[in-house]
Design a protein around this motif. Structure first.
Motif, PDB file in Angstrom:
ATOM      1  N   ASP A   1     -35.110  15.880 -25.521  1.00  0.00           N
ATOM      2  CA  ASP A   1     -34.312  15.401 -26.331  1.00  0.00           C
ATOM      3  C   ASP A   1     -32.999  16.004 -26.769  1.00  0.00           C
ATOM      4  O   ASP A   1     -33.037  17.290 -26.598  1.00  0.00           O
ATOM      5  CB  ASP A   1     -35.328  15.616 -27.647  1.00  0.00           C
ATOM      6  CG  ASP A   1     -34.486  15.240 -29.031  1.00  0.00           C
ATOM      7  OD1 ASP A   1     -34.041  13.909 -29.026  1.00  0.00           O
ATOM      8  OD2 ASP A   1     -34.263  15.888 -29.928  1.00  0.00           O
ATOM      9  N   PRO A   2     -31.891  15.376 -26.781  1.00  0.00           N
ATOM     10  CA  PRO A   2     -30.481  16.148 -26.799  1.00  0.00           C
ATOM     11  C   PRO A   2     -30.472  17.027 -27.858  1.00  0.00           C
ATOM     12  O   PRO A   2     -29.799  18.180 -27.790  1.00  0.00           O
ATOM     13  CB  PRO A   2     -29.488  14.896 -26.902  1.00  0.00           C
ATOM     14  CG  PRO A   2     -30.451  13.551 -26.291  1.00  0.00           C
ATOM     15  CD  PRO A   2     -31.931  14.089 -26.562  1.00  0.00           C
TER      16      PRO A   2
ATOM     17  N   ARG B   1     -25.667  12.404 -24.393  1.00  0.00           N
ATOM     18  CA  ARG B   1     -26.494  11.090 -24.022  1.00  0.00           C
ATOM     19  C   ARG B   1     -25.701  10.484 -22.922  1.00  0.00           C
ATOM     20  O   ARG B   1     -26.130  10.071 -22.145  1.00  0.00           O
ATOM     21  CB  ARG B   1     -26.936  10.278 -25.444  1.00  0.00           C
ATOM     22  CG  ARG B   1     -27.900  10.605 -25.939  1.00  0.00           C
ATOM     23  CD  ARG B   1     -28.717   9.571 -26.786  1.00  0.00           C
ATOM     24  NE  ARG B   1     -29.623   9.902 -27.804  1.00  0.00           N
ATOM     25  CZ  ARG B   1     -29.684  10.153 -29.019  1.00  0.00           C
ATOM     26  NH1 ARG B   1     -28.680   9.643 -29.800  1.00  0.00           N
ATOM     27  NH2 ARG B   1     -30.593  10.446 -29.747  1.00  0.00           N
TER      28      ARG B   1
ATOM     29  N   SER C   1     -25.300  12.025 -19.637  1.00  0.00           N
ATOM     30  CA  SER C   1     -26.388  12.079 -18.956  1.00  0.00           C
ATOM     31  C   SER C   1     -26.738  10.551 -18.487  1.00  0.00           C
ATOM     32  O   SER C   1     -26.905  10.453 -17.191  1.00  0.00           O
ATOM     33  CB  SER C   1     -27.666  12.459 -19.999  1.00  0.00           C
ATOM     34  OG  SER C   1     -28.850  12.279 -19.428  1.00  0.00           O
ATOM     35  N   ALA C   2     -26.038   9.500 -18.914  1.00  0.00           N
ATOM     36  CA  ALA C   2     -26.466   8.362 -18.586  1.00  0.00           C
ATOM     37  C   ALA C   2     -25.331   7.886 -17.651  1.00  0.00           C
ATOM     38  O   ALA C   2     -25.594   6.832 -16.749  1.00  0.00           O
ATOM     39  CB  ALA C   2     -26.612   7.254 -19.992  1.00  0.00           C
TER      40      ALA C   2
ATOM     41  N   GLU D   1     -21.598   3.802 -29.177  1.00  0.00           N
ATOM     42  CA  GLU D   1     -23.041   4.051 -29.814  1.00  0.00           C
ATOM     43  C   GLU D   1     -22.878   4.712 -30.944  1.00  0.00           C
ATOM     44  O   GLU D   1     -23.669   4.294 -31.800  1.00  0.00           O
ATOM     45  CB  GLU D   1     -23.384   5.337 -28.749  1.00  0.00           C
ATOM     46  CG  GLU D   1     -24.683   5.944 -29.204  1.00  0.00           C
ATOM     47  CD  GLU D   1     -25.443   7.180 -28.045  1.00  0.00           C
ATOM     48  OE1 GLU D   1     -26.048   7.952 -28.768  1.00  0.00           O
ATOM     49  OE2 GLU D   1     -24.990   7.153 -26.931  1.00  0.00           O
TER      50      GLU D   1
END
Length: 143
Positions: free
Chosen positions: A4-5, A25, A28-29, A45
């Motif tokens: 979890d970030p 996030r 990472s994505a 986001e």
């Protein structure tokens, strides 16, 4: 990113903010993104975020080794969350596509320089340049 970030930030002594979580996030994505690309994705986001807030988040995350900043010659800095393994990169000269490349042989052989000038080497940054398969294919179609 396997954890979890928010927990990752806490575990590394970084204050948890919505901006930092979103930046983590996105990196990472979308590995190998520029700061501007990260900013666009973070805005999608969480809504409004300043460019400076994105740069600040990228800076602290890089400083804490939660993300890695690479800067190929003549290109903007790119960010990824693959850290701690001394991997390298290959970049297309035509479109800029970037991909990870593992060390050639063994456990980070590139850290054993033939002449280290007395330095204690702990990381090597190797960038291979070439043409990606898509650009090579389109070049071959045009000729």
């Amino acid at each position: 990113m396997t954890t979890d970030p928010a927990n990752l930030l806490r575990e590394n002594g970084v204050q948890v903010t919505a901006q930092r979580v979103a930046v983590l996030r996105v990196v990472s994505a979308q590995p190998h993104s520029t700061a501007d690309e990260v900013a666009v994705a973070v805005r999608a986001e969480i809504g409004a975020i300043s460019r400076q807030a994105v740069y600040d988040a990228l800076g602290i995350l890089s400083e804490k080794h939660l993300i890695r900043r690479i800067q190929p010659a003549g290109s903007p800095a790119l960010y990824e969350d693959r850290v701690g393994d001394n991997h390298h990169h290959v970049i297309c000269r035509t479109c800029g596509k970037t991909a990870d490349v593992d060390c050639a042989v063994g456990s980070a052989p590139c850290l054993n320089a033939s002449c280290d000038s007395g330095f204690e080497i702990d990381e090597a940054e190797v960038i291979y340049w070439g043409t990606c398969p898509q650009c090579a294919a389109s070049r071959n179609v045009e000729t």
